[in-house]
Scaffold this motif. Structure first.
Motif, PDB file in Angstrom:
ATOM      1  N   VAL A  41     -16.591  13.802  38.916  1.00 33.27           N
ATOM      2  CA  VAL A  41     -16.775  15.055  38.878  1.00 33.27           C
ATOM      3  C   VAL A  41     -16.920  15.830  37.629  1.00 33.27           C
ATOM      4  CG1 VAL A  41     -15.395  16.940  39.519  1.00 33.27           C
ATOM      5  CG2 VAL A  41     -15.346  14.790  41.056  1.00 33.27           C
ATOM      6  N   MET A  42     -17.722  16.412  37.390  1.00 31.03           N
ATOM      7  CA  MET A  42     -18.350  17.305  36.051  1.00 31.03           C
ATOM      8  C   MET A  42     -18.797  18.715  36.693  1.00 31.03           C
ATOM      9  SD  MET A  42     -21.626  16.730  33.780  1.00 31.03           S
ATOM     10  CE  MET A  42     -21.501  17.474  32.582  1.00 31.03           C
ATOM     11  N   VAL A  64     -12.436  13.742  35.412  1.00 28.11           N
ATOM     12  CA  VAL A  64     -13.104  14.806  36.256  1.00 28.11           C
ATOM     13  C   VAL A  64     -13.068  15.249  34.812  1.00 28.11           C
ATOM     14  CG1 VAL A  64     -12.223  17.515  37.266  1.00 28.11           C
ATOM     15  CG2 VAL A  64     -11.488  15.596  38.660  1.00 28.11           C
ATOM     16  N   LEU A  65     -14.037  16.364  34.497  1.00 26.26           N
ATOM     17  CA  LEU A  65     -14.505  16.963  33.385  1.00 26.26           C
ATOM     18  C   LEU A  65     -15.184  18.336  33.030  1.00 26.26           C
ATOM     19  CD1 LEU A  65     -15.312  17.154  30.852  1.00 26.26           C
ATOM     20  CD2 LEU A  65     -17.727  16.203  30.943  1.00 26.26           C
ATOM     21  N   VAL A  66     -14.412  19.008  33.249  1.00 23.75           N
ATOM     22  CA  VAL A  66     -14.601  20.358  33.583  1.00 23.75           C
ATOM     23  C   VAL A  66     -15.141  21.060  31.865  1.00 23.75           C
ATOM     24  CG1 VAL A  66     -14.063  22.846  34.307  1.00 23.75           C
ATOM     25  CG2 VAL A  66     -13.138  20.896  35.168  1.00 23.75           C
ATOM     26  N   LEU A  88     -10.728  16.332  32.114  1.00 20.21           N
ATOM     27  CA  LEU A  88     -10.513  16.624  30.410  1.00 20.21           C
ATOM     28  C   LEU A  88     -11.288  18.215  30.408  1.00 20.21           C
ATOM     29  CD1 LEU A  88     -11.311  16.754  27.045  1.00 20.21           C
ATOM     30  CD2 LEU A  88     -13.089  15.574  27.997  1.00 20.21           C
ATOM     31  N   LEU A  89     -10.910  19.095  30.343  1.00 20.68           N
ATOM     32  CA  LEU A  89     -10.828  20.922  30.017  1.00 20.68           C
ATOM     33  C   LEU A  89     -11.631  20.779  28.541  1.00 20.68           C
ATOM     34  CD1 LEU A  89      -8.605  20.981  32.245  1.00 20.68           C
ATOM     35  CD2 LEU A  89      -9.871  22.690  32.291  1.00 20.68           C
ATOM     36  N   ARG A  90     -12.594  21.361  28.140  1.00 16.49           N
ATOM     37  CA  ARG A  90     -13.059  21.482  27.070  1.00 16.49           C
ATOM     38  C   ARG A  90     -14.115  23.045  26.616  1.00 16.49           C
ATOM     39  NH1 ARG A  90     -16.452  16.079  26.298  1.00 16.49           N
ATOM     40  NH2 ARG A  90     -17.869  16.666  27.167  1.00 16.49           N
ATOM     41  N   HIS A  91     -14.788  23.457  25.641  1.00 19.64           N
ATOM     42  CA  HIS A  91     -15.834  24.611  25.493  1.00 19.64           C
ATOM     43  C   HIS A  91     -15.616  24.914  26.859  1.00 19.64           C
ATOM     44  CE1 HIS A  91     -17.342  21.304  22.842  1.00 19.64           C
ATOM     45  NE2 HIS A  91     -17.687  20.337  23.951  1.00 19.64           N
ATOM     46  N   ASN A  92     -14.296  25.848  26.537  1.00 17.98           N
ATOM     47  CA  ASN A  92     -14.401  27.445  27.689  1.00 17.98           C
ATOM     48  C   ASN A  92     -13.635  26.844  28.840  1.00 17.98           C
ATOM     49  OD1 ASN A  92     -14.301  29.972  27.099  1.00 17.98           O
ATOM     50  ND2 ASN A  92     -15.936  30.623  27.317  1.00 17.98           N
ATOM     51  N   ALA A  93     -13.384  25.939  29.225  1.00 20.25           N
ATOM     52  CA  ALA A  93     -13.033  25.787  30.885  1.00 20.25           C
ATOM     53  C   ALA A  93     -12.126  26.594  31.250  1.00 20.25           C
ATOM     54  CB  ALA A  93     -12.834  24.034  30.860  1.00 20.25           C
ATOM     55  N   VAL A 111      -4.967  14.482  30.494  1.00 20.74           N
ATOM     56  CA  VAL A 111      -5.508  15.477  30.884  1.00 20.74           C
ATOM     57  C   VAL A 111      -5.015  16.071  29.496  1.00 20.74           C
ATOM     58  CG1 VAL A 111      -4.403  17.542  31.441  1.00 20.74           C
ATOM     59  CG2 VAL A 111      -3.921  15.882  33.015  1.00 20.74           C
ATOM     60  N   SER A 112      -6.305  16.589  29.197  1.00 17.48           N
ATOM     61  CA  SER A 112      -6.861  16.766  27.922  1.00 17.48           C
ATOM     62  C   SER A 112      -7.089  18.331  28.178  1.00 17.48           C
ATOM     63  CB  SER A 112      -7.801  15.750  27.092  1.00 17.48           C
ATOM     64  OG  SER A 112      -8.191  16.451  25.999  1.00 17.48           O
ATOM     65  N   VAL A 113      -6.990  19.153  26.776  1.00 18.97           N
ATOM     66  CA  VAL A 113      -7.224  20.573  26.679  1.00 18.97           C
ATOM     67  C   VAL A 113      -7.774  20.803  25.525  1.00 18.97           C
ATOM     68  CG1 VAL A 113      -6.906  22.995  27.577  1.00 18.97           C
ATOM     69  CG2 VAL A 113      -5.926  21.203  29.652  1.00 18.97           C
ATOM     70  N   ASP A 114      -8.715  21.269  25.331  1.00 17.22           N
ATOM     71  CA  ASP A 114      -9.043  21.481  23.999  1.00 17.22           C
ATOM     72  C   ASP A 114      -9.914  22.718  24.233  1.00 17.22           C
ATOM     73  OD1 ASP A 114     -11.803  20.015  24.411  1.00 17.22           O
ATOM     74  OD2 ASP A 114     -10.933  18.616  23.190  1.00 17.22           O
TER      75      ASP A 114
END
Length: 140
Positions: A41-42, A64-66, A88-93, A111-114
Motif C-alpha cells: 500500500v502506498m 505500507v508506505l505513507v 514506513l511513514l516519512r516526509h510529513n506523513a 514500524v519506522s517514522v521519520d
C-alpha cells in the motif's frame, strides 16, 4: 475518490498493490494485498484512507508506505513478510496506526517514522524484525 474496496485479492502488481493520492479518501476492508513487486500500500501526495482488517503480506517493498503529506488510519491489519518495513511513514506523513499485527518484515524496522512525520501509534503487536521494532528518527 471516496469509494470502498472490500474482500478483494490484490497481487502480483509491478507498482504498489493499492495507491492512494491527491486527497482521495477510500475505505479498504478485508482485502488480501500480497506478493506485489513493489509496496503493498502506498499513500502519498495528501492521500488519505481508512484501512481495516486487511492482510498485507509478502510484497517486495514496504508493507505500507505513507509519505509526502499522506495521512491514513490503519487499524486491525496483519502486515507481515514484506521485504521493506512493515509500515514506513516519512516526509510529513500523519495518521493513526492502531491495533495491528506487524511482524517478520525485512526492512530497517517493523514500524519506522521519520522526517517531519506525526502519526499516533498504539495498541499494535510488533515483533520479529532483525533490527528495530519501532524506530522514530529525524524530526519525527
Amino acid at each position: 475518490a471516496k469509494g470502498m474496496a472490500e474482500g478483494n485479492h490484490i497481487n502480483d502488481n509491478a507498482a504498489a498493490g493499492v495507491t492512494v493520492s491527491t486527497s482521495a479518501n477510500p475505505t479498504l476492508r478485508k482485502n488480501k494485498i500480497f506478493e506485489g513487486r513493489s509496496h503493498g500500500v502506498m499513500v502519498y501526495n495528501y492521500g488519505l484512507g481508512f484501512f481495516e482488517k486487511n492482510s498485507i503480506v509478502s510484497n517486495k517493498g514496504e508493507g505500507v508506505l505513507v509519505e509526502t503529506g499522506g495521512a491514513m488510519h490503519l487499524r486491525d491489519n496483519t502486515i507481515t513478510g514484506n521485504k521493506g518495513s512493515g509500515v514506513l511513514l516519512r516526509h510529513n506523513a500523519a495518521g493513526q496506526v492502531e491495533d495491528n499485527e506487524i511482524h517478520d518484515n525485512s526492512g530497517e524496522a517493523e514500524v519506522s517514522v521519520d522526517t517531519e512525520s506525526t502519526p499516533v501509534i498504539g495498541g499494535n503487536s510488533i515483533w520479529g524484525n532483525k533490527s528495530f521494532g519501532l524506530l522514530m528518527q529525524g524530526s519525527s
